[in-house]
Write a protein that holds these residues in place. Structure first.
Motif, PDB file in Angstrom:
ATOM      1  N   MET A 102       0.715  -1.064  -0.063  1.00 18.63           N
ATOM      2  CA  MET A 102       0.212   0.320  -0.147  1.00 18.63           C
ATOM      3  C   MET A 102       1.118   1.094   0.570  1.00 18.63           C
ATOM      4  SD  MET A 102      -3.734   0.575  -0.303  1.00 18.63           S
ATOM      5  CE  MET A 102      -4.074   2.074   0.394  1.00 18.63           C
ATOM      6  N   MET A 103       2.004   1.292   0.926  1.00 15.23           N
ATOM      7  CA  MET A 103       2.222   2.478   0.490  1.00 15.23           C
ATOM      8  C   MET A 103       3.298   3.100   0.184  1.00 15.23           C
ATOM      9  SD  MET A 103       5.355   2.870   3.552  1.00 15.23           S
ATOM     10  CE  MET A 103       6.611   4.522   3.799  1.00 15.23           C
ATOM     11  N   ASN A 104       3.555   1.439  -1.481  1.00 14.73           N
ATOM     12  CA  ASN A 104       4.507   1.847  -2.768  1.00 14.73           C
ATOM     13  C   ASN A 104       3.675   2.074  -3.997  1.00 14.73           C
ATOM     14  OD1 ASN A 104       6.844   0.667  -1.858  1.00 14.73           O
ATOM     15  ND2 ASN A 104       6.389  -1.114  -3.053  1.00 14.73           N
ATOM     16  N   TYR A 105       2.035   1.562  -3.189  1.00 16.93           N
ATOM     17  CA  TYR A 105       0.690   2.659  -4.514  1.00 16.93           C
ATOM     18  C   TYR A 105       0.645   3.908  -3.767  1.00 16.93           C
ATOM     19  CZ  TYR A 105      -3.792   3.603  -6.473  1.00 16.93           C
ATOM     20  OH  TYR A 105      -4.626   3.978  -6.336  1.00 16.93           O
ATOM     21  N   VAL A 106       0.737   4.411  -3.449  1.00 18.84           N
ATOM     22  CA  VAL A 106       0.813   5.609  -2.241  1.00 18.84           C
ATOM     23  C   VAL A 106       1.811   6.573  -3.261  1.00 18.84           C
ATOM     24  CG1 VAL A 106       0.423   7.653  -0.602  1.00 18.84           C
ATOM     25  CG2 VAL A 106      -0.987   5.391  -0.503  1.00 18.84           C
ATOM     26  N   MET A 107       2.774   5.714  -3.115  1.00 17.28           N
ATOM     27  CA  MET A 107       4.062   6.210  -3.007  1.00 17.28           C
ATOM     28  C   MET A 107       4.131   6.752  -4.521  1.00 17.28           C
ATOM     29  SD  MET A 107       8.364   5.938  -2.772  1.00 17.28           S
ATOM     30  CE  MET A 107       8.116   4.840  -4.023  1.00 17.28           C
ATOM     31  N   TYR A 108       3.927   5.718  -5.259  1.00 13.50           N
ATOM     32  CA  TYR A 108       4.151   5.914  -7.297  1.00 13.50           C
ATOM     33  C   TYR A 108       2.598   6.551  -7.908  1.00 13.50           C
ATOM     34  CZ  TYR A 108       7.721   2.821  -7.180  1.00 13.50           C
ATOM     35  OH  TYR A 108       9.047   2.096  -7.089  1.00 13.50           O
ATOM     36  N   ASN A 109       1.761   7.138  -7.100  1.00 13.31           N
ATOM     37  CA  ASN A 109       0.465   7.402  -7.289  1.00 13.31           C
ATOM     38  C   ASN A 109       0.180   8.361  -7.073  1.00 13.31           C
ATOM     39  OD1 ASN A 109      -1.955   7.111  -8.253  1.00 13.31           O
ATOM     40  ND2 ASN A 109      -2.643   7.295  -6.420  1.00 13.31           N
ATOM     41  N   THR A 110       1.245   9.240  -6.300  1.00 11.28           N
ATOM     42  CA  THR A 110       1.762  10.525  -6.499  1.00 11.28           C
ATOM     43  C   THR A 110       3.094  11.151  -6.104  1.00 11.28           C
ATOM     44  OG1 THR A 110       2.605  10.181  -4.396  1.00 11.28           O
ATOM     45  CG2 THR A 110       0.334  10.871  -3.738  1.00 11.28           C
ATOM     46  N   MET A 111       3.300  10.687  -7.254  1.00  6.75           N
ATOM     47  CA  MET A 111       4.663  11.175  -8.111  1.00  6.75           C
ATOM     48  C   MET A 111       3.842  12.290  -8.902  1.00  6.75           C
ATOM     49  SD  MET A 111       7.263   7.840  -8.332  1.00  6.75           S
ATOM     50  CE  MET A 111       8.520   8.859  -8.904  1.00  6.75           C
ATOM     51  N   GLY A 112       4.369  13.300  -9.093  1.00  8.33           N
ATOM     52  CA  GLY A 112       4.271  14.891 -10.212  1.00  8.33           C
ATOM     53  C   GLY A 112       3.530  15.236  -9.370  1.00  8.33           C
ATOM     54  N   VAL A 113       2.856  15.056  -8.496  1.00  9.82           N
ATOM     55  CA  VAL A 113       1.391  15.688  -7.448  1.00  9.82           C
ATOM     56  C   VAL A 113       2.546  16.830  -6.629  1.00  9.82           C
ATOM     57  CG1 VAL A 113      -0.472  16.014  -6.029  1.00  9.82           C
ATOM     58  CG2 VAL A 113      -0.203  14.433  -8.057  1.00  9.82           C
ATOM     59  N   SER A 114       2.322  17.973  -6.687  1.00  9.32           N
ATOM     60  CA  SER A 114       3.076  19.269  -5.952  1.00  9.32           C
ATOM     61  C   SER A 114       2.106  18.713  -3.998  1.00  9.32           C
ATOM     62  CB  SER A 114       2.634  20.681  -5.370  1.00  9.32           C
ATOM     63  OG  SER A 114       1.337  21.000  -5.754  1.00  9.32           O
ATOM     64  N   HIS A 115       3.321  18.756  -3.261  1.00 12.01           N
ATOM     65  CA  HIS A 115       2.656  18.560  -1.852  1.00 12.01           C
ATOM     66  C   HIS A 115       1.860  19.803  -1.184  1.00 12.01           C
ATOM     67  CE1 HIS A 115       3.643  17.037   2.064  1.00 12.01           C
ATOM     68  NE2 HIS A 115       4.181  18.456   2.463  1.00 12.01           N
ATOM     69  N   ASP A 116       2.298  21.284  -1.965  1.00  9.55           N
ATOM     70  CA  ASP A 116       1.080  21.647  -1.426  1.00  9.55           C
ATOM     71  C   ASP A 116      -0.354  21.219  -2.118  1.00  9.55           C
ATOM     72  OD1 ASP A 116      -0.267  24.171  -1.246  1.00  9.55           O
ATOM     73  OD2 ASP A 116      -0.105  24.937  -2.451  1.00  9.55           O
ATOM     74  N   ALA A 117      -0.701  20.883  -3.988  1.00  9.60           N
ATOM     75  CA  ALA A 117      -2.227  19.917  -3.749  1.00  9.60           C
ATOM     76  C   ALA A 117      -2.343  19.364  -2.685  1.00  9.60           C
ATOM     77  CB  ALA A 117      -1.667  20.111  -5.166  1.00  9.60           C
ATOM     78  N   GLN A 118      -1.049  18.539  -2.349  1.00 10.55           N
ATOM     79  CA  GLN A 118      -1.520  17.092  -1.967  1.00 10.55           C
ATOM     80  C   GLN A 118      -2.584  17.160  -0.457  1.00 10.55           C
ATOM     81  OE1 GLN A 118       1.685  14.380  -1.245  1.00 10.55           O
ATOM     82  NE2 GLN A 118       1.879  14.601  -3.475  1.00 10.55           N
ATOM     83  N   LEU A 119      -1.790  18.927   0.193  1.00  8.03           N
ATOM     84  CA  LEU A 119      -1.951  19.289   1.572  1.00  8.03           C
ATOM     85  C   LEU A 119      -3.358  19.443   1.382  1.00  8.03           C
ATOM     86  CD1 LEU A 119       0.672  20.701   3.133  1.00  8.03           C
ATOM     87  CD2 LEU A 119      -0.018  18.645   4.080  1.00  8.03           C
TER      88      LEU A 119
END
Length: 93
Positions: free
Chosen positions: A1-18
């Motif tokens: 699951m951790m790898n999925y979240v890591m690969y799924n959020t690649m390229g998305v800015s930290h600000d957008a994730q927050l």
């Protein structure tokens, strides 16, 4: 699951994730029901507009689906836009 979240959020800015995280926290804190009601209203308005346009067409029609009991809202409701089937009436030659 951790790898999925890591690969799924690649390229998305930290600000957008927050921002999304804060938005989801607010939705969950309020019970989450309002977001579904708001989305349903928007889609319902769009579907009524599309239905009005298609009703003038001789080639396209929309299948009528009667209202049924909704387990989410615990009452009888008309079908959601995703439940409508678009029927193509093509002339046969």
């Amino acid at each position: 699951m951790m790898n999925y979240v890591m690969y799924n959020t690649m390229g998305v800015s930290h600000d957008a994730q927050l921002r999304v995280f804060k938005l989801l926290q607010t939705i969950v804190a309020g019970g989450g029901r309002e977001i579904f009601e708001h989305a349903h209203e928007i889609l319902h308005k769009r579907w009524k507009l599309l239905y009005a346009i298609l009703s003038t067409s001789a080639r396209f029609s929309v299948q009528h689906i009667p209202p049924q009991f909704c387990t989410f809202y615990q009452r009888v409701r008309g079908p959601s836009p995703g439940n409508f089937l678009l029927l193509f009436q093509l002339p046969f030659h």
